[in-house]
Design an enzyme around this catalytic site. Structure first.
Site, PDB file in Angstrom:
ATOM      1  N   LYS A 233       9.491  -8.494  -7.938  1.00 41.81           N
ATOM      2  CA  LYS A 233       9.869  -9.613  -7.074  1.00 41.81           C
ATOM      3  C   LYS A 233      11.340  -9.621  -6.708  1.00 41.81           C
ATOM      4  CE  LYS A 233       6.127 -12.533  -8.794  1.00 41.81           C
ATOM      5  NZ  LYS A 233       5.748 -13.800  -9.468  1.00 41.81           N
TER       6      LYS A 233
ATOM      7  N   ASP B 116       8.890  -4.508 -15.784  1.00 43.52           N
ATOM      8  CA  ASP B 116       7.840  -3.990 -14.918  1.00 43.52           C
ATOM      9  C   ASP B 116       6.537  -4.747 -15.149  1.00 43.52           C
ATOM     10  OD1 ASP B 116       9.253  -2.087 -13.599  1.00 43.52           O
ATOM     11  OD2 ASP B 116       8.610  -0.402 -14.848  1.00 43.52           O
TER      12      ASP B 116
END
Length: 419
Positions: A230, A208
């Site tokens: 992403k 994260d």
């Protein structure tokens, strides 16, 4: 030493380093002379090695006596006599009688039995290293005549293996695993020992943005690091895509760590990931982390509880506004509490949250602190009240991540600086 060769003189021994070797003593005769503190320290390792141990001593410490009582060793209650070492593979000489020690050492030399002496290391044919065990590895350290240094080096290596700061990857086949690891509030030193170790063993790390990013730089080059923000989402929601990535890599036989900020189960969606893995028959382990709800205020000098000020603290999520139908927080009840209120993920909603608390009876002058990027080098604290917080956030340009603390504990100051 070659057959029939003359014994090596002490001066010649000192010129050469000891040759390290691991003795496999399971089922083999070991003789220990003396039942004092030295024997008490050395016997457990010999017992763990499975040695057939005979102790020869007229007396023993209570701990050594207990080993004899339970049958872990055989105790012959008398002094050493020449011939007692017959048939031994290894001997530990640790009596308080120097003459007996010298005689026993000479017997061991003649019989080619490796012998450790507690009173005279130079006269011995073997030395006991400082040993330790961690994560399936036995560490043995020899530094000649400096046992304290040996112990210090051993401790540093074992601690590094346990906390993952010393990378020692396994190259033999191992079972894949998924670990949901709480990385703590941001400072890489605040991850748990177990979390750091699992990171060191990972093949894939899905991280994260709020996880301790500095830890990622320590990973070996072969580790695949995936930024959870992403991951291509396609038709999936963000969390579903992360779940899918965890499952995919686990089924590929990889050891996977899901690295989160704070604790996996404190607004971290850790249970959603555990449930998704369980639905696919993939076991996972959960490693708790230090939640930012208590650690960040503490790092800024704010106790969430304090005698005579607050006997309770409540942690809520502020990621949706109080008037949002998705909100599960009872803001009206929170306004009536006298303890500390900690709000996570609420920077952009704090104006509406403050208005709601005031509308339900909370005093406008209630003190409040925002701690941005707590426990990191960029940490800063901004103080306000419920009445002024919206304007303060705009004027001071407070940005996430920030922990908001509401209550009288904000006014408490430590006697010394925090940090």
């Amino acid at each position: 030493m070659a057959k029939n060769a003359e014994p090596v003189e002490p001066a010649e021994k000192a010129a050469h380093p000891a040759y390290p070797v691991g003795l496999r003593l399971a089922g083999r005769r070991v003789v220990v002379l003396g039942g004092g503190q030295v024997a008490q320290r050395r016997l457990p390792a010999l017992i763990a090695a499975g040695a057939d141990i005979t102790l020869i001593s007229p007396s023993a410490t209570p701990s050594v006596d207990a080993m004899a009582e339970t049958g872990e060793i055989t105790w012959i209650r008398r002094r050493y006599e020449e011939g007692d070492l017959a048939g031994a593979w290894y001997a530990l000489v640790a009596t308080t009688d120097p003459a007996a020690n010298a005689t026993a050492s000479a017997e061991a030399e003649r019989s080619r039995i490796w012998c450790v002496r507690s009173d005279d290391a130079e006269a011995a044919t073997a030395w006991t290293p400082a040993t330790g065990r961690g994560e399936g590895v036995t560490v043995a350290v020899l530094t000649g005549h400096d046992p304290r240094r040996s112990a210090a080096v051993r401790d540093a290596i074992v601690e590094g293996l346990r906390d993952g700061s010393l990378a020692a990857p396994q190259h033999r086949a191992r079972a894949p695993f998924v670990a949901l690891v709480g990385g703590g509030p941001g400072d890489p030193d605040l991850i748990t020992v177990r979390g750091r170790r699992l990171l060191a063993e990972a093949d894939v790390v899905i991280a994260d943005r709020l996880g301790p990013r500095d830890l990622l730089d320590e990973l070996p080059p072969h580790v695949e690091v995936i930024d959870a923000a992403k991951i291509p989402y396609g038709r999936f929601m963000a969390q579903e895509a992360i779940n899918d990535a965890l499952i995919e890599h686990a089924k590929a036989g990889k050891s996977v760590v899901r690295l989160k900020g704070g604790d996996p189960f404190v607004f971290g969606r850790g249970m959603e990931e555990a449930q998704a893995l369980a639905a696919e028959g993939i076991a996972c382990t959960v490693v708790p982390g230090i939640s930012s709800s208590i650690s960040v205020p503490g790092a800024a000098g704010i106790p969430v509880t304090h005698r005579g000020v607050a006997h309770e603290f409540t942690v809520v999520s502020g990621h949706v506004a109080p008037d949002d139908p998705r909100s599960l927080v009872d803001w009206a009840s929170l306004a009536k509490l006298t303890g500390t209120l900690v709000i996570l993920m609420g920077v952009d909603k704090i104006g509406r949250i403050a208005e709601t608390l005031i509308a339900h009876g909370k005093a406008p002058e209630t003190p409040l602190a925002l701690v941005q990027e707590g426990t990191t080098a960029a940490q800063r604290r901004v103080d306000a009240t419920l009445a002024t917080v919206a304007e303060t956030v705009r004027a001071e340009e407070v940005r996430p991540p920030a922990v908001i603390v509401v209550g009288d504990v904000v006014r408490e100051n430590p006697d010394r600086p925090i940090g």
